[in-house]
Scaffold this motif. Structure first.
Motif, PDB file in Angstrom:
ATOM      1  N   GLU A 130      12.808 -76.482  80.373  1.00 35.27           N
ATOM      2  CA  GLU A 130      11.547 -75.969  79.863  1.00 35.27           C
ATOM      3  C   GLU A 130      10.493 -75.914  80.946  1.00 35.27           C
ATOM      4  N   GLN A 131      10.586 -76.885  81.870  1.00 33.64           N
ATOM      5  CA  GLN A 131       9.531 -76.823  82.861  1.00 33.64           C
ATOM      6  C   GLN A 131      10.021 -76.254  84.203  1.00 33.64           C
ATOM      7  N   GLY A 132      11.089 -75.445  84.122  1.00 33.91           N
ATOM      8  CA  GLY A 132      11.384 -74.590  85.272  1.00 33.91           C
ATOM      9  C   GLY A 132      12.556 -74.960  86.142  1.00 33.91           C
ATOM     10  N   SER A 133      13.302 -76.028  85.823  1.00 30.20           N
ATOM     11  CA  SER A 133      14.468 -76.346  86.639  1.00 30.20           C
ATOM     12  C   SER A 133      15.570 -75.310  86.411  1.00 30.20           C
ATOM     13  N   THR A 134      16.255 -74.993  87.480  1.00 30.70           N
ATOM     14  CA  THR A 134      17.416 -74.125  87.399  1.00 30.70           C
ATOM     15  C   THR A 134      18.633 -75.015  87.176  1.00 30.70           C
ATOM     16  N   VAL A 135      19.536 -74.603  86.294  1.00 28.49           N
ATOM     17  CA  VAL A 135      20.701 -75.438  86.011  1.00 28.49           C
ATOM     18  C   VAL A 135      21.979 -74.647  86.290  1.00 28.49           C
ATOM     19  N   TRP A 141      13.930 -87.778  88.230  1.00 34.46           N
ATOM     20  CA  TRP A 141      12.991 -86.758  88.707  1.00 34.46           C
ATOM     21  C   TRP A 141      13.561 -85.394  88.324  1.00 34.46           C
ATOM     22  N   ALA A 142      12.662 -84.463  87.967  1.00 33.83           N
ATOM     23  CA  ALA A 142      13.142 -83.130  87.658  1.00 33.83           C
ATOM     24  C   ALA A 142      13.439 -82.409  88.964  1.00 33.83           C
ATOM     25  N   PRO A 143      14.689 -82.009  89.175  1.00 33.71           N
ATOM     26  CA  PRO A 143      14.998 -81.285  90.410  1.00 33.71           C
ATOM     27  C   PRO A 143      14.687 -79.806  90.233  1.00 33.71           C
ATOM     28  N   ASP A 144      14.598 -79.081  91.345  1.00 36.29           N
ATOM     29  CA  ASP A 144      14.429 -77.634  91.243  1.00 36.29           C
ATOM     30  C   ASP A 144      15.733 -77.004  90.796  1.00 36.29           C
ATOM     31  N   VAL A 145      16.837 -77.526  91.336  1.00 38.20           N
ATOM     32  CA  VAL A 145      18.149 -77.028  90.939  1.00 38.20           C
ATOM     33  C   VAL A 145      19.004 -78.226  90.537  1.00 38.20           C
ATOM     34  N   LEU A 146      19.473 -78.214  89.304  1.00 38.13           N
ATOM     35  CA  LEU A 146      20.304 -79.306  88.811  1.00 38.13           C
ATOM     36  C   LEU A 146      21.740 -78.819  88.708  1.00 38.13           C
ATOM     37  N   ILE A 147      22.642 -79.576  89.289  1.00 42.06           N
ATOM     38  CA  ILE A 147      24.046 -79.182  89.300  1.00 42.06           C
ATOM     39  C   ILE A 147      24.850 -80.157  88.466  1.00 42.06           C
ATOM     40  N   ILE A 148      25.510 -79.640  87.448  1.00 43.99           N
ATOM     41  CA  ILE A 148      26.232 -80.525  86.523  1.00 43.99           C
ATOM     42  C   ILE A 148      27.697 -80.132  86.490  1.00 43.99           C
ATOM     43  N   ASP A 149      28.554 -81.102  86.826  1.00 43.08           N
ATOM     44  CA  ASP A 149      29.992 -80.831  86.810  1.00 43.08           C
ATOM     45  C   ASP A 149      30.651 -81.729  85.774  1.00 43.08           C
ATOM     46  N   ALA A 177      25.052 -73.838  74.276  1.00 41.48           N
ATOM     47  CA  ALA A 177      23.886 -74.649  73.938  1.00 41.48           C
ATOM     48  C   ALA A 177      22.895 -74.719  75.091  1.00 41.48           C
ATOM     49  N   VAL A 178      23.389 -74.729  76.324  1.00 40.41           N
ATOM     50  CA  VAL A 178      22.525 -75.010  77.465  1.00 40.41           C
ATOM     51  C   VAL A 178      22.115 -73.752  78.235  1.00 40.41           C
ATOM     52  N   CYS A 179      22.999 -72.736  78.265  1.00 41.77           N
ATOM     53  CA  CYS A 179      22.794 -71.645  79.224  1.00 41.77           C
ATOM     54  C   CYS A 179      22.403 -70.319  78.584  1.00 41.77           C
ATOM     55  N   GLN A 180      21.684 -69.484  79.360  1.00 44.65           N
ATOM     56  CA  GLN A 180      21.409 -68.113  78.924  1.00 44.65           C
ATOM     57  C   GLN A 180      22.299 -67.130  79.646  1.00 44.65           C
ATOM     58  N   ARG A 181      23.107 -67.649  80.563  1.00 48.02           N
ATOM     59  CA  ARG A 181      23.941 -66.747  81.354  1.00 48.02           C
ATOM     60  C   ARG A 181      25.246 -67.463  81.645  1.00 48.02           C
ATOM     61  N   ALA A 182      26.312 -66.717  81.686  1.00 48.30           N
ATOM     62  CA  ALA A 182      27.596 -67.340  81.993  1.00 48.30           C
ATOM     63  C   ALA A 182      28.335 -66.528  83.050  1.00 48.30           C
ATOM     64  N   LEU A 183      29.109 -67.256  83.856  1.00 51.05           N
ATOM     65  CA  LEU A 183      29.929 -66.635  84.892  1.00 51.05           C
ATOM     66  C   LEU A 183      31.374 -67.009  84.629  1.00 51.05           C
ATOM     67  N   TRP A 184      32.246 -66.053  84.795  1.00 53.84           N
ATOM     68  CA  TRP A 184      33.664 -66.353  84.716  1.00 53.84           C
ATOM     69  C   TRP A 184      34.230 -66.199  86.123  1.00 53.84           C
ATOM     70  N   LEU A 185      34.684 -67.287  86.661  1.00 58.43           N
ATOM     71  CA  LEU A 185      35.259 -67.270  88.006  1.00 58.43           C
ATOM     72  C   LEU A 185      36.771 -67.186  87.916  1.00 58.43           C
ATOM     73  N   ASP A 186      37.336 -66.363  88.792  1.00 62.44           N
ATOM     74  CA  ASP A 186      38.779 -66.212  88.815  1.00 62.44           C
ATOM     75  C   ASP A 186      39.208 -66.002  90.258  1.00 62.44           C
ATOM     76  N   HIS A 187      40.072 -66.878  90.753  1.00 60.97           N
ATOM     77  CA  HIS A 187      40.530 -66.801  92.144  1.00 60.97           C
ATOM     78  C   HIS A 187      39.393 -66.628  93.133  1.00 60.97           C
ATOM     79  N   GLU A 227      16.538 -70.257  85.456  1.00 58.92           N
ATOM     80  CA  GLU A 227      17.702 -69.733  84.766  1.00 58.92           C
ATOM     81  C   GLU A 227      18.777 -70.821  84.666  1.00 58.92           C
ATOM     82  N   SER A 228      19.538 -70.814  83.566  1.00 58.25           N
ATOM     83  CA  SER A 228      20.625 -71.782  83.430  1.00 58.25           C
ATOM     84  C   SER A 228      21.935 -71.037  83.310  1.00 58.25           C
ATOM     85  N   VAL A 229      22.839 -71.336  84.235  1.00 62.37           N
ATOM     86  CA  VAL A 229      24.078 -70.585  84.310  1.00 62.37           C
ATOM     87  C   VAL A 229      25.268 -71.501  84.052  1.00 62.37           C
TER      88      VAL A 229
END
Lengths: 290, 267
Positions: free
Chosen positions: B221-226, B190-198, B238-248, B80-82
């Motif tokens: 496509e090959q299963g990494s979580t973003v 390397w393809a990570p299992d979980v990729l964190i992009i800031d 463009a990148v995600c199928q799910r979005a989170l809105w963080l507040d406080h 999943e990409s969030v």
């Protein structure tokens, strides 16, 4: 070479065996054991950090590695000129070897414990961005110190030959005091960096302690000039044992007595264990502080 | 997609040490359970030991607790990409740091399955006096890869960064774009299992940005979580199928990107 650029992009490389790793924030009861395991997994980073320090030190200077040789030689000349006359009543014939052998070990100790603090503070900028086992930084400082110590043995040998002290078989024992001093330095360095993360003045305070400590250890003066009644302080000083253990095989071609070896071993093992437990106990807090 | 019951996951992971539990829960990549992160902010900064001792003796010691994350629970499935949006100080970066195990949560529990690679400020560890080659090895080992693994991927890293002509030059001679390219190429070799992009997908020129997006897509496509933090709504779409809105430090909204982004824009 057969791959077209488009295909090359689509090829994704996976690491084998890491997908089963589970990180669970609730599982951290034995942080001092966990950190050993983590540090071992990052051992290639340790090598890279040491290589970085050694390379960046020598890269931009024209004389390069010769500096490590020249520095002790120059100091040697100065100190010998000054102190040979002061200690005239004593056998000053081999004084340069007496002095330099202890200086080499002392420099390793003082530089690597100081570097352990600054390494962690340098790593601090990084530790807020990626996960790295924190003990790697003090360890790298000791590793760099060890490399410099081995390099410094070359000018020491040169001076021995010039002064006329023939290397003896006892020098094969030198790895023992080197390893013991490194363990002691690491333990102290870990304890100091734990403090330095919270209080930045620890770095400066330690420099003052170091200069006092230097003169309290028989490095530039012979042990025999310390009055009988004031030797207790000397015997309570761990560096006295490490210095003797290292100096005797070089200067006199003999091994130190077994008691010195026992004391040095106990002190270094205990300091390392204590420093490690102290450091790893505060490890979660460090990411917030740095 | 059904949500995994929290209790079931905890009993599964709680009973085992280090091994991924088998079964249907194997496809949960990130699980956060009532996570709070509290920064202790002293009212006055006390930088010295001397100062600390004096204050301690007088009993003058005041601080305030800042809750960067408050009782946050979240389950992200494998692949999943969030995208995470929110104003400054909402806790976006803290959330990423907790997943990347930089911060241990003050309360609650985080479980991450697989290898996590954070692409936070690439090349932060670059050393100006070392060459490109030496910096690639330094950076890769900082990310936890071994020297051998780096050796095996070295050619592709330099190919991707397009820096063969400069790779033996010290890094201080690089432009910031070149350094960023090298950092991205190393971090994504390397393809990570979980990729964190800031906020870092805007690296290099247009061509390189297209290339780096293509690489992220290949990972997905090959299963990494973003997990992606950005102020660019287009990128989330463009990148995600799910979005989170963080507040406080709390989740204000969790859903499809267009819905969350619309609500966030209309706040």
């Amino acid at each position: 070479m057969i791959e077209t650029p488009v295909q090359a992009q689509a090829v994704v490389h996976r690491r084998s065996g890491r997908s089963n790793v589970v990180y669970d924030s609730a599982r951290h009861r034995m942080s001092f054991l966990e950190e050993i395991h983590e540090t071992w997994a990052y051992r290639d980073l340790l090598v890279q950090l040491v290589a970085r320090d050694i390379k960046s030190r020598y890269k931009r200077s024209a004389l390069g590695i010769a500096w490590t040789m020249l520095n002790p030689l120059m100091m040697m000349v100065v100190l010998t000129l000054v102190f040979s006359s002061v200690f005239r009543q004593w056998d000053t014939h081999h004084y340069p070897v007496y002095l330099l052998s202890a200086m080499v070990l002392w420099n390793f100790f003082s530089q690597s414990t100081t570097a352990a603090m600054s390494q962690l503070l340098w790593g601090g900028a990084l530790l807020g961005k990626i996960y790295v086992p924190k003990a790697i930084f003090p360890l790298a400082a000791i590793g760099t110190g060890l490399v410099n110590l081995v390099i410094a043995l070359v000018p020491l040998m040169v001076i021995m030959l010039v002064v006329g002290v023939w290397p003896s078989w006892a020098m094969l024992f030198l790895p023992v005091p080197i390893v013991l001093t490194a363990m002691f330095a690491l333990g102290l360095g870990l304890a100091l960096s734990t403090l330095a993360v919270v209080f930045s003045d620890v770095v400066d305070m330690y420099q003052i302690v170091l200069s006092a400590w230097f003169f309290l250890t028989p490095i530039i003066y012979p042990e025999s000039i310390v009055p009988e009644g004031e030797r207790l302080w000397m015997y309570l000083n761990p560096m006295y044992y490490f210095v003797n253990l290292f100096r005797l095989p070089i200067y006199e071609g003999t091994l130190a007595d077994p008691m010195t070896l026992v004391v040095a071993t106990v002190v270094s093992v205990a300091t390392l264990a204590l420093g490690w437990v102290l450091f790893t106990g505060r490890i979660d807090d460090m990411a917030y502080r740095l | 997609m059904t949500q995994t019951p929290v209790e079931e996951l905890i009993t599964l992971t709680g009973s085992q040490e280090g091994e991924a539990p088998a079964g249907p829960d194997g496809d949960v990549a990130v699980h956060m359970d009532n996570v709070s992160v509290v920064y202790r902010v002293p009212h006055e900064r006390i930088p010295s030991l001397k100062e600390y001792a004096i204050r301690r003796l007088r009993g003058q010691f005041t601080y305030e607790d800042f809750w960067a994350l408050r009782d946050l629970s979240l389950t992200v499935r494998r692949g999943e990409s969030v995208g995470i949006v929110g104003s400054n100080g909402a806790g976006k970066s803290t959330l990423l740091k907790v997943v990347a195990r930089i911060f241990r949560p003050t309360q609650g529990r985080v479980i991450v399955r697989g290898q996590v690679v954070p692409l936070l400020e690439l090349g932060a560890a670059f050393h100006p006096e070392l060459t490109g080659v030496e910096n690639v090895y330094l950076n890769a080992t900082l990310l936890g890869y071994t020297r051998k693994e780096t050796e095996a991927r070295f050619k592709d890293i330099v190919d991707f960064a397009e820096l063969w002509d400069f790779i033996d030059a010290p890094l201080r001679t690089y432009s910031s774009g070149m350094a960023a390219r090298l950092g991205f190429a190393t971090g994504t070799a390397w393809a990570p299992d979980v990729l964190i992009i800031d906020e870092i997908l805007s690296v290099g020129d247009d061509a390189f940005q297209r290339k780096s997006r293509a690489r992220i897509r290949a990972f997905q496509e090959q299963g990494s979580t973003v997990l992606l933090v950005t102020h660019d709504p287009g990128l989330v779409q463009a990148v995600c199928q799910r979005a989170l809105w963080l507040d406080h430090g709390q989740i204000r909204m969790d859903g499809r990107p267009e819905e969350v982004l619309a609500a966030y824009a209309a706040r």
